[in-house]
Structures are given as C-alpha cells and as structure tokens.
Design a protein around this motif. Sequence first.
Motif, PDB file in Angstrom:
ATOM      1  N   TYR A 127       0.851  -1.564  -0.291  1.00  0.00           N
ATOM      2  CA  TYR A 127       0.119  -0.230   0.019  1.00  0.00           C
ATOM      3  C   TYR A 127       0.999   1.753   0.260  1.00  0.00           C
ATOM      4  CZ  TYR A 127      -3.830  -3.512   1.941  1.00  0.00           C
ATOM      5  OH  TYR A 127      -4.579  -3.893   2.303  1.00  0.00           O
ATOM      6  N   ASN A 128       2.419   1.387  -0.047  1.00  0.00           N
ATOM      7  CA  ASN A 128       3.040   2.340  -0.254  1.00  0.00           C
ATOM      8  C   ASN A 128       2.911   2.608  -1.596  1.00  0.00           C
ATOM      9  OD1 ASN A 128       3.801   2.569   2.870  1.00  0.00           O
ATOM     10  ND2 ASN A 128       5.436   1.376   2.609  1.00  0.00           N
ATOM     11  N   ILE A 129       3.783   3.897  -1.939  1.00  0.00           N
ATOM     12  CA  ILE A 129       3.905   5.268  -3.093  1.00  0.00           C
ATOM     13  C   ILE A 129       4.463   3.974  -3.399  1.00  0.00           C
ATOM     14  CG2 ILE A 129       5.853   6.248  -2.238  1.00  0.00           C
ATOM     15  CD1 ILE A 129       4.487   8.690  -3.224  1.00  0.00           C
ATOM     16  N   SER A 130       5.012   3.767  -5.134  1.00  0.00           N
ATOM     17  CA  SER A 130       5.707   3.111  -5.861  1.00  0.00           C
ATOM     18  C   SER A 130       6.972   3.659  -6.323  1.00  0.00           C
ATOM     19  CB  SER A 130       4.441   2.792  -7.262  1.00  0.00           C
ATOM     20  OG  SER A 130       5.160   2.447  -8.227  1.00  0.00           O
ATOM     21  N   PRO A 131       8.292   3.463  -5.498  1.00  0.00           N
ATOM     22  CA  PRO A 131       9.355   4.089  -6.573  1.00  0.00           C
ATOM     23  C   PRO A 131       9.315   4.391  -8.166  1.00  0.00           C
ATOM     24  CG  PRO A 131       9.701   2.654  -5.335  1.00  0.00           C
ATOM     25  CD  PRO A 131       8.205   2.639  -5.068  1.00  0.00           C
ATOM     26  N   GLU A 132       8.181   3.439  -8.937  1.00  0.00           N
ATOM     27  CA  GLU A 132       8.535   3.394 -10.581  1.00  0.00           C
ATOM     28  C   GLU A 132       7.665   4.874 -11.141  1.00  0.00           C
ATOM     29  OE1 GLU A 132       7.695   0.854 -14.422  1.00  0.00           O
ATOM     30  OE2 GLU A 132       7.177  -0.076 -12.225  1.00  0.00           O
ATOM     31  N   ALA A 133       6.183   4.749  -9.843  1.00  0.00           N
ATOM     32  CA  ALA A 133       5.275   5.617 -10.837  1.00  0.00           C
ATOM     33  C   ALA A 133       6.099   7.308  -9.994  1.00  0.00           C
ATOM     34  CB  ALA A 133       4.011   5.214  -9.946  1.00  0.00           C
ATOM     35  N   VAL A 134       6.744   6.945  -9.085  1.00  0.00           N
ATOM     36  CA  VAL A 134       7.385   8.148  -8.765  1.00  0.00           C
ATOM     37  C   VAL A 134       8.096   8.528  -9.988  1.00  0.00           C
ATOM     38  CG1 VAL A 134       9.284   9.247  -7.164  1.00  0.00           C
ATOM     39  CG2 VAL A 134       6.567   7.660  -6.276  1.00  0.00           C
ATOM     40  N   ALA A 135       9.213   7.695 -10.388  1.00  0.00           N
ATOM     41  CA  ALA A 135      10.021   8.406 -11.202  1.00  0.00           C
ATOM     42  C   ALA A 135      10.058   9.051 -12.761  1.00  0.00           C
ATOM     43  CB  ALA A 135      11.183   7.131 -11.738  1.00  0.00           C
ATOM     44  N   ASN A 136       8.571   8.200 -12.486  1.00  0.00           N
ATOM     45  CA  ASN A 136       7.432   8.578 -14.240  1.00  0.00           C
ATOM     46  C   ASN A 136       7.031  10.012 -13.916  1.00  0.00           C
ATOM     47  OD1 ASN A 136       8.759   6.284 -16.032  1.00  0.00           O
ATOM     48  ND2 ASN A 136       6.621   5.023 -14.814  1.00  0.00           N
ATOM     49  N   ALA A 137       6.658  10.408 -12.724  1.00  0.00           N
ATOM     50  CA  ALA A 137       6.191  12.012 -12.940  1.00  0.00           C
ATOM     51  C   ALA A 137       6.779  12.609 -12.700  1.00  0.00           C
ATOM     52  CB  ALA A 137       4.751  11.548 -11.312  1.00  0.00           C
ATOM     53  N   ILE A 138       7.556  12.767 -12.602  1.00  0.00           N
ATOM     54  CA  ILE A 138       9.089  13.644 -12.445  1.00  0.00           C
ATOM     55  C   ILE A 138       8.936  14.687 -13.272  1.00  0.00           C
ATOM     56  CG2 ILE A 138      11.248  14.458 -11.483  1.00  0.00           C
ATOM     57  CD1 ILE A 138      11.390  12.181  -9.673  1.00  0.00           C
ATOM     58  N   THR A 139       8.788  16.154 -12.799  1.00  0.00           N
ATOM     59  CA  THR A 139       9.073  17.185 -14.294  1.00  0.00           C
ATOM     60  C   THR A 139      10.195  17.992 -13.840  1.00  0.00           C
ATOM     61  OG1 THR A 139       7.788  18.422 -13.935  1.00  0.00           O
ATOM     62  CG2 THR A 139       6.207  17.041 -15.219  1.00  0.00           C
ATOM     63  N   ASP A 140      10.291  19.323 -14.589  1.00  0.00           N
ATOM     64  CA  ASP A 140      11.632  20.368 -14.258  1.00  0.00           C
ATOM     65  C   ASP A 140      10.769  20.495 -12.622  1.00  0.00           C
ATOM     66  OD1 ASP A 140       9.412  21.553 -15.999  1.00  0.00           O
ATOM     67  OD2 ASP A 140      11.202  22.107 -16.772  1.00  0.00           O
ATOM     68  N   ARG A 141       9.213  20.682 -12.407  1.00  0.00           N
ATOM     69  CA  ARG A 141       8.647  21.861 -11.612  1.00  0.00           C
ATOM     70  C   ARG A 141       8.853  20.977 -10.468  1.00  0.00           C
ATOM     71  NH1 ARG A 141       6.027  22.221 -16.227  1.00  0.00           N
ATOM     72  NH2 ARG A 141       4.090  20.503 -15.661  1.00  0.00           N
ATOM     73  N   THR A 142       8.956  19.698 -10.366  1.00  0.00           N
ATOM     74  CA  THR A 142       9.009  18.576  -8.970  1.00  0.00           C
ATOM     75  C   THR A 142       9.574  19.394  -7.847  1.00  0.00           C
ATOM     76  OG1 THR A 142       7.970  16.912 -10.666  1.00  0.00           O
ATOM     77  CG2 THR A 142       8.629  16.726  -8.559  1.00  0.00           C
ATOM     78  N   ARG A 143       9.089  20.063  -6.946  1.00  0.00           N
ATOM     79  CA  ARG A 143       9.621  19.766  -5.664  1.00  0.00           C
ATOM     80  C   ARG A 143      10.310  18.948  -4.025  1.00  0.00           C
ATOM     81  NH1 ARG A 143      13.457  24.026  -5.552  1.00  0.00           N
ATOM     82  NH2 ARG A 143      13.418  25.039  -3.370  1.00  0.00           N
ATOM     83  N   VAL A 144       9.009  18.412  -4.331  1.00  0.00           N
ATOM     84  CA  VAL A 144       9.040  16.755  -3.493  1.00  0.00           C
ATOM     85  C   VAL A 144       8.595  15.818  -3.571  1.00  0.00           C
ATOM     86  CG1 VAL A 144       7.813  16.689  -0.699  1.00  0.00           C
ATOM     87  CG2 VAL A 144       9.162  19.114  -1.310  1.00  0.00           C
ATOM     88  N   ILE A 145       9.128  14.137  -2.996  1.00  0.00           N
ATOM     89  CA  ILE A 145       8.184  13.350  -2.937  1.00  0.00           C
ATOM     90  C   ILE A 145       7.692  13.332  -1.706  1.00  0.00           C
ATOM     91  CG2 ILE A 145       8.319  11.151  -3.313  1.00  0.00           C
ATOM     92  CD1 ILE A 145      11.103  11.709  -4.876  1.00  0.00           C
ATOM     93  N   MET A 146       6.640  12.942  -1.288  1.00  0.00           N
ATOM     94  CA  MET A 146       6.098  12.769  -0.542  1.00  0.00           C
ATOM     95  C   MET A 146       5.738  11.301   0.151  1.00  0.00           C
ATOM     96  SD  MET A 146       3.035  14.583   2.380  1.00  0.00           S
ATOM     97  CE  MET A 146       2.983  16.115   1.706  1.00  0.00           C
ATOM     98  N   PRO A 147       5.997  10.182   0.553  1.00  0.00           N
ATOM     99  CA  PRO A 147       6.173   9.051   0.231  1.00  0.00           C
ATOM    100  C   PRO A 147       5.208   8.825   2.277  1.00  0.00           C
ATOM    101  CG  PRO A 147       8.364   9.458   1.494  1.00  0.00           C
ATOM    102  CD  PRO A 147       7.703  10.522  -0.030  1.00  0.00           C
ATOM    103  N   VAL A 148       4.043   8.032   2.113  1.00  0.00           N
ATOM    104  CA  VAL A 148       3.934   8.086   3.622  1.00  0.00           C
ATOM    105  C   VAL A 148       3.594   6.571   4.071  1.00  0.00           C
ATOM    106  CG1 VAL A 148       1.134   7.602   3.685  1.00  0.00           C
ATOM    107  CG2 VAL A 148       2.160   9.730   2.731  1.00  0.00           C
ATOM    108  N   HIS A 149       4.196   6.794   4.855  1.00  0.00           N
ATOM    109  CA  HIS A 149       4.141   5.410   5.865  1.00  0.00           C
ATOM    110  C   HIS A 149       2.884   4.566   6.136  1.00  0.00           C
ATOM    111  CE1 HIS A 149       8.091   6.842   5.085  1.00  0.00           C
ATOM    112  NE2 HIS A 149       8.840   7.080   6.129  1.00  0.00           N
TER     113      HIS A 149
END
Length: 388
Positions: free
Chosen positions: A114-136
Amino acid sequence: MSDLSSSDLVFPEWPQYDDTERDNLIRALEQGQWWRIGGSEVDEFEREFGEYHGASHTLAVTTGTHALELALQVLGVGPGTEVIVPAFTFISSSQAAQRLGAVVVPVDVDLGTYNISPEAVANAITDRTRVIMPVHMAGQIADMDALDKIAADSGVAILQDAAHAHGARWRGKRIGELGSMAAFSFQNGKLMTAGEGGAVIFPDRELYEEGFLRHSCGRPRTDRHYLHRVSGSNFRMNEFSGAILRAQLSRLDGQITLREQRGPLLARLLAEIPGVVPQEIDPRADRNPRYMAMFRLEGADETTRNEIVDRLVQRGLPAFSAFRAIHRCEAFWEIGAPDETVEAVAERTPNAETLSREAVWLHHRTLLGAEEQMHRIAEIVADVVARA
C-alpha cells in the motif's frame, strides 16, 4: 462459526492514560507559563521525541497537517511547483501542499504494501517537481532505498509523511536517521496523542531554524520588537499538549513491541480466510509500529466493503473503511489539482483505485489485546465475509 458478540471482545481503550499524564499536566500548569516560548514542556518533548527517532532537530506543532504544510514551505513548495503524493492516503497529504499553491500529482501505490510506487514516482517527475512525499502506510516505511536514489538522481527533496510511523525503522535506521525531513501526527487516533498535535524532524540545523521562524509567525525566539523575518503562521504547540505527549512517548516503545507480536499472528489468521488479503510486509521495514491492521476484500465493490465494515462494527470490532483515493474526493479538485480528469488519474493509479474499493482497517488498539483475541477477530471477520 459461533456468533460472537461484542461482549466476547474487550480491547484496551484509546487514548490510554494514567497518573503520568495527570502529573505532567499539573507540572505544566504550575510552571505558570502555558505557551512554548516561556515554558519547558514542549522543549523537553522535542528533545525526547528527537532522541527516540534519531533526530537532532525536532519541532513540535499544532497538528499533523500543519507539520506537513510547514515542512513543505521550508522545502520551497509554493505556486509553480509540484508535489508527488500517493493516490491512496489521507487527504491531508495533498491538502498541505495545495494550500501553499502547489499542484499535487497523485501516483500509484504498491498493491501489496500500500506504499507509494517508486516506479510511478520516477515517471511523474518534471522540472517543476519540488518534493516527493512518501506516506508510511499503517506504520510500514516506504521503499526509502529506491526513493532516495530517485531523489538523488533528480535533485528533488523527500518529505516523509510519518503520521502512522512513530518508532518505525527501515533496515535498522530510525526515521530521523534516513536523511530527510519527516512529519508526524498526534491526532486522537494516532499511536501517541494529545488529541491533536504534530512534529517535524529536520536533518540539519539550518532547515530547523527556518522551520522555527515560520511556525512562530516568522518571529525569532528573542524578538521584542515584532521583527517578523519571513512569512509563516502560528503553529506553536502549547505546554499542556507537550506535557501529555511526554507521557505518551514513555509507553510507546512497549506498545509497539506488543503490536509487533500480535500483528503477524492476526495477518496469518486473516490470510486463511477466502477473499481476505492482508497488507504485505516489506522485511526491510524491520520495526513496524502497526498503526492499522489492514486487509483487502478481494474483488469487493465499495458498497459491499462498506456493508461488511458496518457488520464488523456491529460485532464489536473497531473496523473502518480505508481511505478514498484522493482524486475521488471533491476537495482534491478545488485548488492545486493537476490538469487532468478524475478518470485519467484513476487510469494511471489502478492499485489506489482497488484499495479505495476493497481495503479495510482495524484500529491499532486491537493489536494490544490478548493473543486469543486475534483468533476471535479472525473468526468474526471470516463469519461476516462468508455471510456477505
């Protein structure tokens, strides 16, 4: 199966308290200073909480949502920036960023943990991305190895939403030893509570000092002339909350130890029930405080899931429907939403959609019960699911 009634199950009450909380409240009362600038309870709580989590810099605040908002502001989140969050989480994870004017980008989660998918995070990063927020989620730390690599490669900061994860560890490291900021909640249902409250831990002094300024209306500690240096708000914790939380912290470790004994047993019993799939545990998360006992009703629709939860409650279990995917909430689309439709977000977050329909959780106080009660919980769940 026997039709167990609520009289068969007596779980510990929550919140828990004893004379420790009473004595601490009296101590806070009699010191004569009830706000943090003049008192000592919040200062001492920050020191003790930081030591417990391996953090050298801790700041107590008014709520867990404010902890997230403050941390995001310190990390430079605002208009023109994006924050990546899991689509399956409590909505404070997204609203804290949206209230700062940022756009929140929901991404999918792992269907097992149920935790955030690293692959999905990598695919979502743009030049405007400031923070990645995983929820434990439910106390299990997200895949910080993969997320740290993504953050290092992209130059994007990580903010851990640790609202469920007091006392958690990842590969032997406490949350304060993972090198990134983290936000905690002390809301009434959390693993330790003062009714409301929150905390932010910082990896260095500079970030902490900015956090302190912004949580106190931008005003330095010793200011006597209203020289507000930065924008902020009043997120200061009061002395009574600090005193309560010091008592709560003193029993947290023992409670985690008990839940870690009960949790695997209950998960094993639930896994034996046809159609019930417990949350998977990542062995790298080697201390899991188990904020929730979570499981899926495989193949259920939302209506059936909700009916089963109602029946579990009638049978004496503190059961709850899991979070609705954030993009399925009207509030998500009011401000700071991506330029997408609900269905477009749903299409790329199928696991979050599944969890939003199928997931159930039991309050962590169930895992403070006797071993025999884990068997009774499983028997009730099996009976209710079979009848449904």
